[in-house]
Design a protein around this motif. Structure first.
Motif, mmCIF file in Angstrom:
data_model
loop_
_atom_site.group_PDB
_atom_site.id
_atom_site.type_symbol
_atom_site.label_atom_id
_atom_site.label_comp_id
_atom_site.label_asym_id
_atom_site.label_seq_id
_atom_site.Cartn_x
_atom_site.Cartn_y
_atom_site.Cartn_z
ATOM 1 N N MET A 39 0.689 -1.704 0.029
ATOM 2 C CA MET A 39 -0.214 -0.055 0.336
ATOM 3 C C MET A 39 0.866 0.870 0.100
ATOM 4 O O MET A 39 1.981 0.823 0.833
ATOM 5 C CB MET A 39 -1.061 0.059 1.495
ATOM 6 N N ASP A 40 0.354 2.371 -0.898
ATOM 7 C CA ASP A 40 1.557 3.275 -1.044
ATOM 8 C C ASP A 40 1.986 4.157 0.137
ATOM 9 O O ASP A 40 0.662 4.045 0.978
ATOM 10 C CB ASP A 40 0.850 4.100 -2.008
ATOM 11 N N ALA A 41 2.834 4.350 0.465
ATOM 12 C CA ALA A 41 3.192 5.562 1.555
ATOM 13 C C ALA A 41 2.926 6.567 1.418
ATOM 14 O O ALA A 41 2.064 7.075 2.652
ATOM 15 C CB ALA A 41 4.189 5.335 1.426
ATOM 16 N N ASP A 42 2.197 7.106 0.537
ATOM 17 C CA ASP A 42 1.070 8.148 0.424
ATOM 18 C C ASP A 42 -0.144 8.546 0.768
ATOM 19 O O ASP A 42 -0.624 9.050 0.545
ATOM 20 C CB ASP A 42 1.733 9.345 -0.897
ATOM 21 N N LEU A 44 -1.127 6.359 3.209
ATOM 22 C CA LEU A 44 -1.080 6.462 4.942
ATOM 23 C C LEU A 44 -1.253 7.686 6.015
ATOM 24 O O LEU A 44 0.041 8.047 5.532
ATOM 25 C CB LEU A 44 -0.358 4.561 4.902
ATOM 26 N N HIS A 46 1.175 8.384 8.552
ATOM 27 C CA HIS A 46 2.493 7.437 9.513
ATOM 28 C C HIS A 46 3.360 7.789 10.528
ATOM 29 O O HIS A 46 2.989 9.084 11.254
ATOM 30 C CB HIS A 46 3.787 7.625 8.436
ATOM 31 N N ILE A 48 5.703 8.200 13.652
ATOM 32 C CA ILE A 48 7.022 8.865 13.397
ATOM 33 C C ILE A 48 7.572 9.096 14.744
ATOM 34 O O ILE A 48 6.663 9.565 16.063
ATOM 35 C CB ILE A 48 7.301 9.998 12.782
ATOM 36 N N ALA A 69 11.103 17.897 11.631
ATOM 37 C CA ALA A 69 10.497 19.114 11.116
ATOM 38 C C ALA A 69 9.192 18.503 9.864
ATOM 39 O O ALA A 69 9.379 17.768 9.387
ATOM 40 C CB ALA A 69 11.315 19.885 10.046
ATOM 41 N N ALA A 70 8.174 18.861 10.580
ATOM 42 C CA ALA A 70 7.084 18.210 10.097
ATOM 43 C C ALA A 70 6.787 18.654 8.428
ATOM 44 O O ALA A 70 7.158 19.497 7.887
ATOM 45 C CB ALA A 70 5.803 19.014 10.596
ATOM 46 N N ARG A 71 6.671 17.692 7.790
ATOM 47 C CA ARG A 71 5.872 17.849 6.624
ATOM 48 C C ARG A 71 4.338 18.447 5.718
ATOM 49 O O ARG A 71 4.050 18.541 5.145
ATOM 50 C CB ARG A 71 6.988 16.805 5.327
ATOM 51 N N ASN A 138 5.150 22.227 8.236
ATOM 52 C CA ASN A 138 6.877 22.862 8.422
ATOM 53 C C ASN A 138 6.791 23.307 10.439
ATOM 54 O O ASN A 138 7.476 24.093 10.337
ATOM 55 C CB ASN A 138 6.111 23.874 7.357
ATOM 56 N N ASP A 139 5.526 23.005 10.473
ATOM 57 C CA ASP A 139 6.024 23.023 12.334
ATOM 58 C C ASP A 139 7.373 22.403 12.410
ATOM 59 O O ASP A 139 8.074 21.438 12.234
ATOM 60 C CB ASP A 139 5.382 21.837 13.060
ATOM 61 N N GLU A 166 1.837 11.708 11.347
ATOM 62 C CA GLU A 166 1.690 12.377 10.453
ATOM 63 C C GLU A 166 1.389 12.525 8.913
ATOM 64 O O GLU A 166 1.301 11.214 8.722
ATOM 65 C CB GLU A 166 3.331 13.225 10.127
ATOM 66 N N SER A 168 0.218 12.376 5.228
ATOM 67 C CA SER A 168 1.552 12.098 3.938
ATOM 68 C C SER A 168 1.363 12.512 2.997
ATOM 69 O O SER A 168 1.887 12.442 2.507
ATOM 70 C CB SER A 168 1.395 9.989 3.614
ATOM 71 N N GLU B 45 4.458 0.219 2.681
ATOM 72 C CA GLU B 45 5.403 0.198 1.967
ATOM 73 C C GLU B 45 5.092 2.236 3.551
ATOM 74 O O GLU B 45 3.963 2.397 4.244
ATOM 75 C CB GLU B 45 4.927 0.942 1.209
ATOM 76 N N ARG B 47 7.357 5.336 5.572
ATOM 77 C CA ARG B 47 8.165 6.152 4.919
ATOM 78 C C ARG B 47 8.858 6.654 6.482
ATOM 79 O O ARG B 47 8.569 6.354 7.458
ATOM 80 C CB ARG B 47 6.710 7.271 5.021
ATOM 81 N N ILE B 127 12.208 26.047 7.003
ATOM 82 C CA ILE B 127 13.198 24.749 6.882
ATOM 83 C C ILE B 127 12.937 25.125 4.878
ATOM 84 O O ILE B 127 12.443 25.940 4.405
ATOM 85 C CB ILE B 127 11.906 23.805 6.924
#
Lengths: 169, 171
Positions: A39-42, A44, A46, A48, A69-71, A138-139, A166, A168, B45, B47, B127
């Motif tokens: 299953m694609d990571a994007d 889900l 995640h 961390i 650093a949050a994406r 970006n936090d 977080e 994805s 998958e 991350r 960032i």
């Protein structure tokens, strides 16, 4: 086109291939997912782990360090801490916790800080109370660690895990 | 047996079972997954976000660190981001951050179109995103962050975290 009349009771068919399908909540379990699904990571959320450590065998020092650093947006699940060797015999102690910066703004505490004195217990997991669990893309998150006191032996070795769920995308 | 075709919507007020099922693409949302599903990690998958960090309160220094070993059969580099706590000010002091990969024991080589440069034009607590030149990873690849500090005037930056975001196959 109007709905067909409701079919009462149970039905069993060969291959079922609907154009659209409305799953019932909570219908899909692990066994419904094929073994090689990848299953694609994007797709889900995640989990961390952002660890912060100071090494065993050396006194805990005052230090600030960015740990994440949050994406994308997310939620802080927990902040857990373990002192390896706590301070002994005097007034030396240390305190640490997690701060957040949003949009380049000033650092601000997001949870209670851990205060480790001679009364603390080695190798015991402590949990912070989180003030604000949600965050945005970006936090920045930083550990603020402060070593204090002049007498006795300072604590040595620590680990703190800040755990995020977080998005994805 | 010939295929039966039903036009329009059907609601089955009971249990619907079938020998095989062909669900439409993208029909499964989060609510459809049971709360305690414990979908096996081997079916997902994953991350990862390994990073190199230097503490605030001290000038960013020239350092290299291997931050990750790829374990999945294949992987994809998704992003490389550099966060700065206190940016350089007042002179020519700056630092660059590179992400390099070693495959099969070969030499480390950059996977960025250009290194990330942090200088006095950057703001505190921000960032910077790198542009990736190469994203494919294979099992056993090693990822290394290379920080290079330079300049002689002004104040160097303090407190940096360089994060590589990558998606890996489960096995």
């Amino acid at each position: 086109m109007s709905n067909l009349a409701v079919w009462q009771g149970d039905y069993s068919v060969g291959n079922l291939a609907p154009k659209t399908f409305t799953w019932g909540d909570g219908e899909i379990s692990n066994t419904d997912i094929e073994g090689n699904a990848k299953m694609d990571a994007d797709k889900l959320v995640h989990r961390i782990y952002a660890p912060y450590t100071q090494p065993v065998g050396t006194d805990v020092i005052t230090e600030d360090k960015i740990i994440h650093a949050a994406r994308f947006a997310g939620t802080i699940v927990a902040i857990e801490f373990m002192p390896i060797q706590v301070p002994t015999d005097g007034n030396k102690y240390y305190f640490l916790g997690v701060e957040k910066s949003t949009g380049g703004g000033a650092w601000a505490r997001i949870a209670t800080f851990f205060v480790i004195q001679t009364t603390a217990t080695n190798l015991t997991v402590l949990t912070a109370d989180i003030y604000t669990a949600s965050y945005v893309a970006n936090d920045l998150f930083r550990v603020d660690c402060n070593a204090q006191g002049t007498t006795g032996s300072q604590g040595q070795g620590l680990i703190m895990n800040t755990i995020f769920d977080e998005d994805s995308a | 047996m010939a295929t039966s075709r039903i036009e329009g919507d059907v609601f089955v007020n009971g249990n619907l079972s079938c020998t095989t099922f062909t669900p439409p693409d993208a029909s499964v949302g989060n609510a459809a997954v049971a709360a305690g599903a414990n979908i096996a990690a081997s079916k997902l998958e994953h991350r990862h976000s390994p990073a190199h960090a230097q503490a605030s309160g001290s000038d960013v220094a020239t350092k290299s660190e291997v931050i990750h070993i790829v374990r999945g059969a294949t992987g994809t580099l998704v992003a490389f981001e550099v966060a700065i706590d206190t940016a350089p000010t007042g002179g020519d002091k700056q630092f660059t951050v590179d992400l390099q990969v070693s495959t099969g024991g070969g030499a480390f080589a950059t996977v960025l179109s250009s290194v990330v440069t942090v200088n006095q034009t950057d703001a505190d607590r921000t960032i910077s995103n790198a542009t990736l030149a190469s994203t494919a990873l294979v099992d056993g690849d090693a990822l290394k962050v290379v920080v290079t500090a330079s300049g002689s005037t002004g104040s160097q930056g303090q407190g940096v975290r360089a994060t590589a975001w990558l998606d890996e196959d489960p096995s």
